[in-house]
Motif scaffolding. Structure first.
Motif, PDB file in Angstrom:
ATOM      1  N   LEU A  78       0.824  -1.210   0.000  1.00  0.00           N
ATOM      2  CA  LEU A  78       0.000   0.000   0.000  1.00  0.00           C
ATOM      3  C   LEU A  78       0.859   1.260   0.000  1.00  0.00           C
ATOM      4  CD1 LEU A  78      -2.774  -1.077   2.546  1.00  0.00           C
ATOM      5  CD2 LEU A  78      -3.065  -0.703   0.084  1.00  0.00           C
ATOM      6  N   ALA A 241      -6.915   2.045   4.211  1.00  0.00           N
ATOM      7  CA  ALA A 241      -7.011   0.799   3.456  1.00  0.00           C
ATOM      8  C   ALA A 241      -6.416  -0.357   4.252  1.00  0.00           C
ATOM      9  CB  ALA A 241      -6.291   0.943   2.114  1.00  0.00           C
ATOM     10  N   TYR A 242      -5.308  -0.113   4.909  1.00  0.00           N
ATOM     11  CA  TYR A 242      -4.637  -1.160   5.679  1.00  0.00           C
ATOM     12  C   TYR A 242      -5.518  -1.662   6.816  1.00  0.00           C
ATOM     13  CZ  TYR A 242      -1.411  -3.320   8.970  1.00  0.00           C
ATOM     14  OH  TYR A 242      -0.818  -4.191   9.852  1.00  0.00           O
TER      15      TYR A 242
END
Length: 338
Positions: A78, A241-242
């Motif tokens: 990411l 997102a993680y």
């Protein structure tokens, strides 16, 4: 968070004064808050039931794979995908991904009515691997793997001794205190007194410690965060997102391998959380307090705290929808206890 950011921005010299109160790179105000936060939860753990956790190979193997294989790899991917033009922030995020959670995750797990005994075991397991593997993984993800892929390389200067100090302060002290409290309290007054009288008195201090820690943490970096909002937004995107991918993927894995709600919840939160205290300390020690790497570490809890609080509510809602029966009622806290 707002109070901390405002204080750090508006009170001249506050961040520097708080940052100066440190021993061996460990911030004493943050250490105090985390000790107060973790002690009540670890005092609630039934240490005589830990063997039921250590015998659960599905849980232990899933946790190790999620924390030490998938988690760092996902953050690496990411960071390079979403921050290809910002090498300092990218490096800072990779460091955050390597620092697996050993402290605040205990609070999130407790609020979501996860398995306290499982959380204690998984956090201890993460601590051991953190001391052993952190420096090696940092070398691999910042130097070796980028070299193999033809990407710019970085270096990480951190000793196992510094990591061990972080583990002892943030986990070892409250863990020993919680264990001794239960042993001494039950022997002197009995289990009924300990669980019905003593634990309710100390329980609220976990949240007091959490709030104090958040205020201090953001007061330390309030000026840096509020003066660079666009940079914060760029850093926040891969973090969001993680956390979402790690938590949802861990939750799905726990349910797929047949874990109970309590242990699925514990698996998800221990995999999604990060040891931001260690990540910030490593970034500052290696790159400097004003570096982009340090800022990326500070933005970590700025995003993690509200996201994981929200996921507590998601987890409780999922229990009602996906887990019709409680398979391990004896090892999990009730909402009233949390």
């Amino acid at each position: 968070m707002a109070v901390g950011l405002g204080a750090g921005r508006l009170i001249p010299g506050l961040g520097g004064a708080l940052d100066a109160i440190a021993v061996q790179g460990v911030s004493l105000p943050i250490a105090l808050g985390l000790l107060v936060m973790m002690y009540p939860v670890l005092a609630k753990v039934r240490y005589d039931r830990l063997d039921t956790v250590t015998g659960d190979r599905r849980l232990l193997v899933s946790s190790l794979v999620l924390n030490w294989v998938l988690g760092p790899a996902l953050m690496f991917a990411l960071a390079w995908l979403l921050l290809p033009d910002l090498p300092e922030y990218r490096t800072g995020l990779i460091i955050v991904g390597l620092a697996r959670c050993i402290a605040m995750v205990i609070i999130w797990n407790d609020l979501a009515c996860g398995d306290r005994e499982a959380a204690a075991v998984l956090v201890a397991l993460n601590s051991v691997f953190q001391v052993i593997a952190f420096a090696g993984l940092g070398w691999f993800y910042l130097d070796v793997l980028p070299g193999w892929l033809g990407l710019p390389q970085a270096a990480l200067n951190i000793s196992p001794w510094e990591i061990a100090i972080s583990v002892v302060v943030f986990l070892g002290i409250p863990l020993v205190a919680g264990y001794l409290s239960r042993r001494v309290g039950e022997r002197a007054k009995g289990r009924d007194w300990y669980e019905s009288r003593f634990l309710p008195r100390i329980g609220p201090f976990a949240l007091y410690g959490l709030l104090f820690t958040i205020v201090i943490l953001f007061a330390l970096q309030g000026d840096a965060i509020t003066s660079r909002p666009l940079d914060v937004a760029r850093i926040a995107l891969p973090l969001l997102a993680y956390f979402a991918i790690m938590w949802a993927g861990s939750y799905a894995l726990g349910k797929a391998v047949g874990l109970s709600y309590e242990r699925t919840t514990t698996l998800a939160f221990t995999a999604a959380g990060n040891n931001f205290e260690l990540a910030i300390a490593v970034a500052i020690a290696t790159f400097g307090v004003t570096s982009g790497q340090a800022l990326a570490g500070v933005v970590g809890p700025l995003i993690e705290v509200p996201v994981l609080v929200a996921l507590v509510y998601v987890s409780l809602a999922a229990r009602r929808r996906w887990f019709r029966t409680r398979t391990a009622p004896a090892t999990a806290p009730t909402p009233q206890e949390s």
